[in-house]
Design an enzyme around this catalytic site. Sequence first.
Site, PDB file in Angstrom:
ATOM      1  N   LYS A  35      41.034   8.827   0.092  1.00  0.00           N
ATOM      2  CA  LYS A  35      42.067   9.674  -0.521  1.00  0.00           C
ATOM      3  C   LYS A  35      42.269  10.917   0.336  1.00  0.00           C
ATOM      4  O   LYS A  35      41.427  11.222   1.190  1.00  0.00           O
ATOM      5  CB  LYS A  35      41.653  10.047  -1.947  1.00  0.00           C
ATOM      6  N   TYR A 256      42.213  42.864  11.568  1.00  0.00           N
ATOM      7  CA  TYR A 256      42.934  43.486  10.446  1.00  0.00           C
ATOM      8  C   TYR A 256      41.962  44.094   9.446  1.00  0.00           C
ATOM      9  O   TYR A 256      40.939  43.490   9.116  1.00  0.00           O
ATOM     10  CB  TYR A 256      43.776  42.431   9.725  1.00  0.00           C
TER      11      TYR A 256
HETATM   12  C1  LIG Z   1      36.765  11.410  -4.697  1.00  0.00           C
HETATM   13  C2  LIG Z   1      36.064  10.461  -5.579  1.00  0.00           C
HETATM   14  C3  LIG Z   1      34.818   9.953  -5.218  1.00  0.00           C
HETATM   15  C4  LIG Z   1      34.057  10.434  -3.997  1.00  0.00           C
HETATM   16  O1  LIG Z   1      33.459  11.674  -4.285  1.00  0.00           O
HETATM   17  P1  LIG Z   1      32.501  12.360  -3.196  1.00  0.00           P
HETATM   18  O2  LIG Z   1      31.962  13.546  -3.903  1.00  0.00           O
HETATM   19  O3  LIG Z   1      33.357  12.737  -2.036  1.00  0.00           O
HETATM   20  O4  LIG Z   1      31.491  11.367  -2.838  1.00  0.00           O
HETATM   21  C5  LIG Z   1      34.252   8.997  -6.031  1.00  0.00           C
HETATM   22  N1  LIG Z   1      34.876   8.577  -7.151  1.00  0.00           N
HETATM   23  C6  LIG Z   1      36.072   9.049  -7.537  1.00  0.00           C
HETATM   24  C7  LIG Z   1      36.702   8.549  -8.790  1.00  0.00           C
HETATM   25  C8  LIG Z   1      36.704  10.013  -6.783  1.00  0.00           C
HETATM   26  O5  LIG Z   1      37.888  10.482  -7.160  1.00  0.00           O
END
Ligand SMILES: *Cc1c(COP(=O)(O)O)cnc(C)c1O
Length: 365
Positions: A35, A256
């Site tokens: 994702k 800054y």
């Molecule tokens: C993003 C996600 C994961 C992975 O989570 P991590 O903390 O990056 O291992 C697993 N399950 C679901 C449903 C997610 O949305």
Amino acid sequence: MPRPIKATIHTAALRHNLERMRDAAPGARVWAIVKADAYGHGIERAFEGLRGADGFALLDLAEAQRVRDLDWRGPILLLEGVFEPRDLELCSRLNLWHAVHCDEQIDWLATHKTHQPHRVFLKLNSGMNRLGFAPERFRAAYARLQALPQVDEISLMTHFSDADGDKGIAVQWAVFQRAADGLPGERSVCNSAATLRHAQDAAVRGDWVRPGIAAYGSSPDFPAHDAAHWGLRPTMTLAAKVIAVSDLPAGASVGYGSTFTAEAPMRIGVVACGYADGYPRHAPTGTPVLVDGVRTRLLGRVSMDMIVVDLTTVPQAALGSEVTLWGTSANGAVLPIEDVAHAAGTVGYELMCALARRVPVSVAD
Ligand SMILES: *Cc1c(COP(=O)(O)O)cnc(C)c1O
């Protein structure tokens, strides 16, 4: 010459981290979570390193299409399921498995016309209170799905809110076990932290684990454990160069807001990286950075296109010296992304995902 900044995606490190996940969850199948464009790595760029996974899990239908376009014939799972009824047509066409977390998604399935019944992952809300059916409504949802000709196999999933922390998974795991008790179907409950910390237990491990951040080489429970502790390697390096060097007299300030003032004479370097490249603007003085592979620190505020670093401990540094913002330097020294994130009050996930479009990215072994 283009501005001296670049990101590198490390294929061998992705492969290595995936193997670590297999070691942590022996016998379970492993989803590569891609994702957010593979946590900012780019799906196409990360694919070679992750193709040893048993499936790809993501949220966005366009991203699912991109994975199929890479000729991936294996499982693809939509972690949030479909967003509207017509998304189911794409699921049928691309053979996407999808989460089912609410009654409306079951209503849509019930009216969907398909020759090929769908595989679904029924999601339980075990305490995170984001997506999923409440425990007392889980079995009714299961029964509805089971009665649909549009549905083939039903798997069971939930997501932990505290797998990385002291609270742990015990309460949510008990809720899941009670809700899922006796229901047939494969199980998937472990994110990265749960895979590394709790998947020695075969029941928790289940049939599929879902490690995201760990596959990208970042420790899911930093600072309790760092990436080296878990045997993970950085999969993204952000590197730039020193574009100016100067000597700062005592009493002079940097950047800054003049938030850093030298107490004694010191050498500083200006680096071609700023928040418009995805470097966190909230990183304070002291945030670690490598110059020629030597650990030193950020000075003053992060600007749009530049940061300033302390060269006192790196006397040989000069114009053109390599600066590693996170990842692995040319001499093999590693600056874990979570060290930088921690200093900036965030997590490695956010920094990876925020890598800016203007930074050229290449893939290396
Ligand atoms: C993003 C996600 C994961 C992975 O989570 P991590 O903390 O990056 O291992 C697993 N399950 C679901 C449903 C997610 O949305």
